[in-house]
Each structure stands twice: as structure tokens, then as C-alpha cells.
Design a protein around this motif. Structure first.
Motif, short mmCIF file in Angstrom:
data_model
loop_
_atom_site.label_atom_id
_atom_site.label_comp_id
_atom_site.label_asym_id
_atom_site.label_seq_id
_atom_site.Cartn_x
_atom_site.Cartn_y
_atom_site.Cartn_z
N PHE A 1 0.83 -1.21 0.00
CA PHE A 1 0.00 0.00 0.00
C PHE A 1 0.86 1.26 0.00
N VAL B 1 2.32 1.88 -3.42
CA VAL B 1 1.31 2.38 -4.36
C VAL B 1 1.05 3.86 -4.09
N ASN B 2 0.87 4.19 -2.82
CA ASN B 2 0.57 5.56 -2.43
C ASN B 2 1.72 6.51 -2.77
N CYS C 1 1.57 7.06 -6.63
CA CYS C 1 0.43 7.76 -7.25
C CYS C 1 -0.04 8.94 -6.42
N SER D 1 -5.51 4.68 -3.26
CA SER D 1 -4.59 3.55 -3.04
C SER D 1 -5.20 2.58 -2.04
N SER D 2 -5.72 3.12 -0.96
CA SER D 2 -6.31 2.29 0.08
C SER D 2 -7.48 1.47 -0.47
N TRP E 1 -8.20 0.62 -3.56
CA TRP E 1 -7.79 -0.40 -4.53
C TRP E 1 -7.12 -1.58 -3.85
N ALA F 1 2.90 -3.20 -7.05
CA ALA F 1 2.53 -1.87 -6.55
C ALA F 1 2.73 -0.84 -7.66
N ALA G 1 -0.20 1.47 -9.16
CA ALA G 1 -0.10 2.93 -9.08
C ALA G 1 -0.32 3.55 -10.46
N ILE H 1 -4.03 3.58 -11.27
CA ILE H 1 -4.72 4.63 -10.52
C ILE H 1 -4.44 5.99 -11.16
#
Ligand code: ADP
Ligand code: MG
Length: 507
Positions: A359, A362-363, A366, A372-373, A375, A398, A402, A405
Motif C-alpha cells: 500500500f 502504491v501511495n 500515485c 490507493s487504500s 484499490w 505496486a 499505481a 490509478i
């Protein structure tokens, strides 16, 4: 009075022992009392008292030097990495670290124990008095006290041949001398469900701080369950039975439920529970007697003269505390404070370190914590749990997620397309761009939208009039018409905006 079995435990039990003779009413007459003894192998390069490598899966007896074999004249030396990991685990479980500690010899005879004794800690464990807090499936909070943690060495492994000819047993001493922590809980657990969540939480904490792999199937995390029952919360504890050989979370639950029922059966038929050690047989789904009561005296504990007692400096403890990774609860609270995530979402994301790391990656890429949360929580966890995939093996990395997103935020994909692209990415192990190219996902060019909207307005004069008369709900119908004409490939926000604009111009 607490129920003897959580509802799911009862269902599980009916499934495995359909012929039980215990009347259902007598089940609620007892309260179970459970304490767990958990062994975890520490992730060090070498063994606890020797330079032999600490490795899983090497050829039999290839990792057993003179100290491991217990040859005459050798001396054990404590691996400092073991002490550091032990202290870290102790502090993560909120234990007090002893200022002086020592090792003792625990004697028993078994072919997997080359020296005839195991080096363990008896009356001066290095850590005492901790706690683990967690929640049950329905969200109700529990705290279990840790009685003590001690360091010890693992034993070797026996392999029994079941093939033709005379039965033969083999000894593999690779595991002998692998560092272990034994984490002993107070008898604070009251159901198999509580035991299950306690063990899950304990494992997650230990994996967070990276002291163990925590793999029950491979034996790097092992659990013995002590079970007794009593007549209600104020009655004295009953006689306990220790269950060994629990090598999965499923087994822990099933074996505890079985043992509770068996003991209730014994008491209901006028018998007495005998203090004993039993083995869980996962195939027959029952416990089998291994030995009756063994006491500390049987082991003839005495301080190991080869290893003097030693002090643990408070500076060392402080230094280790400072390098300790963030723990699950702290991470959860930070996600709430820093990213504004709901508490529940934050706790789902932080339950396992791998998921939290994914997570965060990803965060970071993006820059949208909320998206992110959602997804990770709804899509990624949905797929990996259902298909039983380990996150490191999940093809939608990840970085790839990202990217999806980002494309969604930039209006290059609609929500629906983004989900389809996600599916192609993890099923086919391809980049998002490759999936978009291959399946031709292109949101309808926004410049084409006004013409389509004009057409929808012309085709639905009655509905347009209704909206102009103040019935706003009909607007959804118009949006739906536009989406249909674009085969779902128009960005909905843009469609909404253009429809509003056109309605405004008609007023
Ligand atoms: P031992 O050293 O003989 O194994 P301990 O007192 O250290 O005995 O207890 C071992 C484990 O058994 C602990 O996890 C403890 O919580 C649990 N335990 C002790 N008494 C009971 C009981 N009456 N019922 C269930 N568990 C118990
Ligand atoms: Mg014990």
C-alpha cells in the motif's frame, strides 16, 4: 457465563465429531481456559551457539558441526544476533527485559537431541510480563498477558520411513541448534477463536519486526495449546491438557474445540481430566494421548556451566528499541492521522506487513492515499485472498497498480475500464499500458461527447422537460443513455459536467 464454544467452533466440531454424546446444554455449563506456548525460529545467519548456518531445506546433516553434534570438548557461545532479535521481540510484546539472565540444561532422552539435553532458560528467562492486544471477528477487543519469553535451541528432526521392509527412522540434525524463542501466554484465552486471533496477531507482530518467517507449515512458528475447562468464570482452574503437533491455524482451532468437548464429555460422565500431553491428529481430527503429567523435576534442570549468566545492559535495550520497525497498531494509527483513512481500512491495510508495504508503495507512486487504500483493500486483497496468492507473487505489482490509478485520475481510463485493465494485468502479467493497447481501452474522446449528448437530449424531450421542471433524479437516466452510446467508455464526471452545462443553457 461464557459459551464453551464460539458458534463457528460448535459448527466445526459437529462436522468432525458428529456422534458426540454430550448434551448441548452441558456445553454452556463450562468455561474453557486456554494458554499457548509458541515457539518461533529466529531469522539469523547462524545457529544459537555455533557458527553452523541456520537454513531450511539443505541436504540432511550438512549443517551439523561439532557444537551441533555435541562432540566432547566443544563449547557453546551465544550468538549476539539471537540476543538482539530476542530483545526486540520482547519489547514488541511489551515485556520487561531482565537485567541478568542465564541458560539452563533441560534433560531428556530422544534421538533428535544429540547432547541428551537442550540448552534452554528455566528460572531466569530474559523477558517477562508482556501483553498482546487484538480484536475478534466481531471487533470486540481482547488483551492476553505474556507470562514469559525465553531463548533456547531447537532439536533435530526424525524421519520415519513408511516404505516396504523393516521400518527405519532417520535423524537429520540440521535443525538442531537453530535459535528459538518460546513465548508463554498466561491462561487468559477463553475460546478457540480467541486463541486463533491471539496467534495471528502474535505472528504478525513477529513478522513486522522481521525476527521470524512465522511459517506454521514449515515449522518456523509452532504452537502448543494448554486447555482446561471449569464451571464458570469464578471457579478454580481445571486440570489442563497440553496439545502438541498443531501445525496450522486451522489445527489450532479444531484441536482446542475438540479437546474442550472431550473434557466436557469426561466430566459429564463422572470422570476426571488427567493432566497429560496429547498429540493432535489432523487426519482423524482427534487428540491422542502421548504421555501423562510430566513435571519440571523430570527434566533435572540446572544452570549450563558452559554459559555463564550475563547482564543485559539498558543501553543495548534502548538502542534496539530505537531501531525497531513500526508495529502494526502504530502504523494503523499513523495511516488514520496522516492519510485520513477510516480506522477499519487502516487496520485491514496494516494487519500484515507485506500488505502495508505494498500500500505504501502504491501511495508513494500515485500520491492518492484514499484511492490507493480502496484499490488495495477491495481489489488486491479480494483477488489474493480468493485465489490464495502470496502478495510477492501477485503480478499486479505496486508499481503497476499505481500506474492504473494514475491513468484513472488523469481521465485516461474510466472506473470500469480501470478494473478490467487491473484484471488483465494480474492475469496475464503485463504492464497496464500493454493491456490498454492490447484490448483497446480508450475513453471516448471528450470532444465527441457534446454531439452524443445533443443526440440524447433530442431523443428524450420528455425526460429533459422533467428535469427542467425540477425532477433531478431523471438526470441519471440521461447519463445512462450517454454511457450506453459510448459503450461505457466515457468518463462519467465529464458526462455529468457536460449534461449540467447543457441543462443550464436550456433554463
Ligand atoms: P509448565 O511450565 O509446566 O509447562 P506453566 O505454568 O508454565 O506450566 O504453563 C504452561 C502454559 O499452560 C501457559 O501457557 C499457561 O498459560 C497454561 N496454563 C496453565 N494452567 C492452565 C490451566 N489450568 N488451563 C489452561 N492453561 C493453563
Ligand atoms: Mg511447558
Amino acid at each position: 457465563m461464557a459459551n464453551v464454544l464460539a458458534p463457528w467452533g460448535a459448527a466445526r466440531f459437529r462436522e468432525c465429531v458428529a456422534e458426540t454424546t454430550i448434551a448441548p446444554t452441558s456445553l454452556t455449563a463450562y468455561e474453557p481456559v486456554i494458554g499457548l506456548e509458541v515457539h518461533c525460529q529466529l531469522k539469523t545467519r547462524s545457529k544459537i551457539f555455533s557458527p553452523d548456518p541456520n537454513q531450511f531445506g539443505a541436504p540432511a546433516n550438512s549443517l551439523a558441526g561439532p557444537v551441533t553434534l555435541g562432540l566432547p570438548g566443544v563449547l557453546p557461545v551465544l550468538n549476539q544476533a539471537v540476543l538482539r532479535l530476542a530483545i526486540m521481540a520482547g519489547r514488541a510484546l511489551e515485556c520487561k527485559i531482565a537485567s541478568i539472565t542465564k541458560f539452563d540444561r533441560k534433560h531428556y532422552f530422544y534421538p533428535d537431541l544429540p547432547k541428551g539435553y537442550q540448552i534452554s532458560q528455566y528460572d531466569m528467562p530474559y523477558a517477562t510480563g508482556g501483553r498482546v492486544s487484538f480484536e475478534l471477528a466481531d471487533g470486540s477487543p481482547r488483551t492476553v498477558r505474556i507470562h514469559r519469553i525465553h531463548m533456547e535451541e531447537d532439536a533435530g528432526k526424525l524421519l520415519h520411513s513408511a516404505g516396504g521392509g523393516d521400518p527405519v527412522s532417520y535423524v537429520d540434525l540440521n535443525r538442531a541448534g537453530v535459535p528459538l524463542l518460546e513465548i508463554v501466554s498466561e491462561p487468559d484465552l477463553r475460546s478457540s477463536e480467541e486463541a486463533y486471533y491471539y496467534l495471528q496477531t502474535l505472528r504478525n507482530i513477529l513478522r513486522y519486526i522481521d525476527v521470524t518467517d512465522g511459517n506454521m507449515e514449515e515449522g518456523s512458528l509452532r504452537c502448543d495449546a494448554n486447555v482446561s475447562i471449569r464451571r464458570g468464570p469464578d471457579a478454580p482452574f481445571g486440570t489442563r491438557v497440553e496439545i502438541k503437533n498443531l501445525n496450522s491455524f486451522r489445527a489450532v482451532r479444531a484441536a482446542i474445540d475438540y479437546e474442550i468437548m472431550r473434557q466436557a464429555d469426561v466430566l459429564e460422565s463422572g470422570g476426571k481430566v488427567i493432566q497429560s500431553t496429547v498429540l493432535w491428529d489432523a487426519d482423524r481430527r482427534e487428540t491422542r494421548l502421548m504421555r501423562t503429567k510430566e513435571d519440571a523435576e523430570d527434566y533435572r534442570y540446572f544452570p549450563d556451566p558452559d554459559l555463564t549468566s550475563f547482564t543485559i545492559e539498558s543501553d543495548l535495550i534502548r538502542e534496539i528499541e530505537q531501531t525497531m520497525p513500526e508495529l502494526p497498531d502504530a502504523k494503523r494509527d499513523r495511516y488514520v492521522a496522516e492519510f485520513g483513512l477510516p480506522l477499519y481500512d487502516a487496520s485491514v491495510l496494516t494487519r500484515e506487513k507485506e500488505v502495508a508495504t505494498y500500500f505504501e508503495e502504491v501511495n508513494r507512486l500515485c500520491g492518492d492515499p484514499k484511492k490507493s487504500s480502496n484499490w488495495v483493500k477491495d481489489e488486491v486483497l479480494g483477488v489474493i485472498n480468493k485465489q490464495d496468492i502470496a502478495l510477492p507473487d501477485f503480478a499486479c505489482t505496486a508499481k503497476r497498480l499505481a500506474r492504473i490509478i494514475q491513468l484513472l485520475s488523469d481521465g485516461k481510463l474510466t472506473g470500469r475500464m480501470a478494473k478490467q485493465v487491473f484484471e488483465h494485468v494480474y492475469q496475464e502479467d503485463i504492464e497496464p499500458e500493454a493491456a490498454i493497447e492490447k484490448y483497446n481501452y480508450k475513453p471516448v474522446d471528450s470532444s465527441a461527447l457534446p454531439a452524443i449528448i445533443d443526440q440524447v437530449f433530442t431523443e428524450n424531450p420528455d425526460n429533459v422537460q422533467k428535469i427542467l421542471d425540477g425532477n433531478d433524479r431523471v438526470k441519471g437516466f440521461l447519463v445512462g443513455q450517454v454511457m450506453q452510446k459510448t459503450r461505457g467508455q466515457a468518463p462519467p464526471q465529464e458526462v455529468n459536467r457536460l449534461i449540467d452545462e447543457k441543462l443550464e443553457s436550456l433554463k
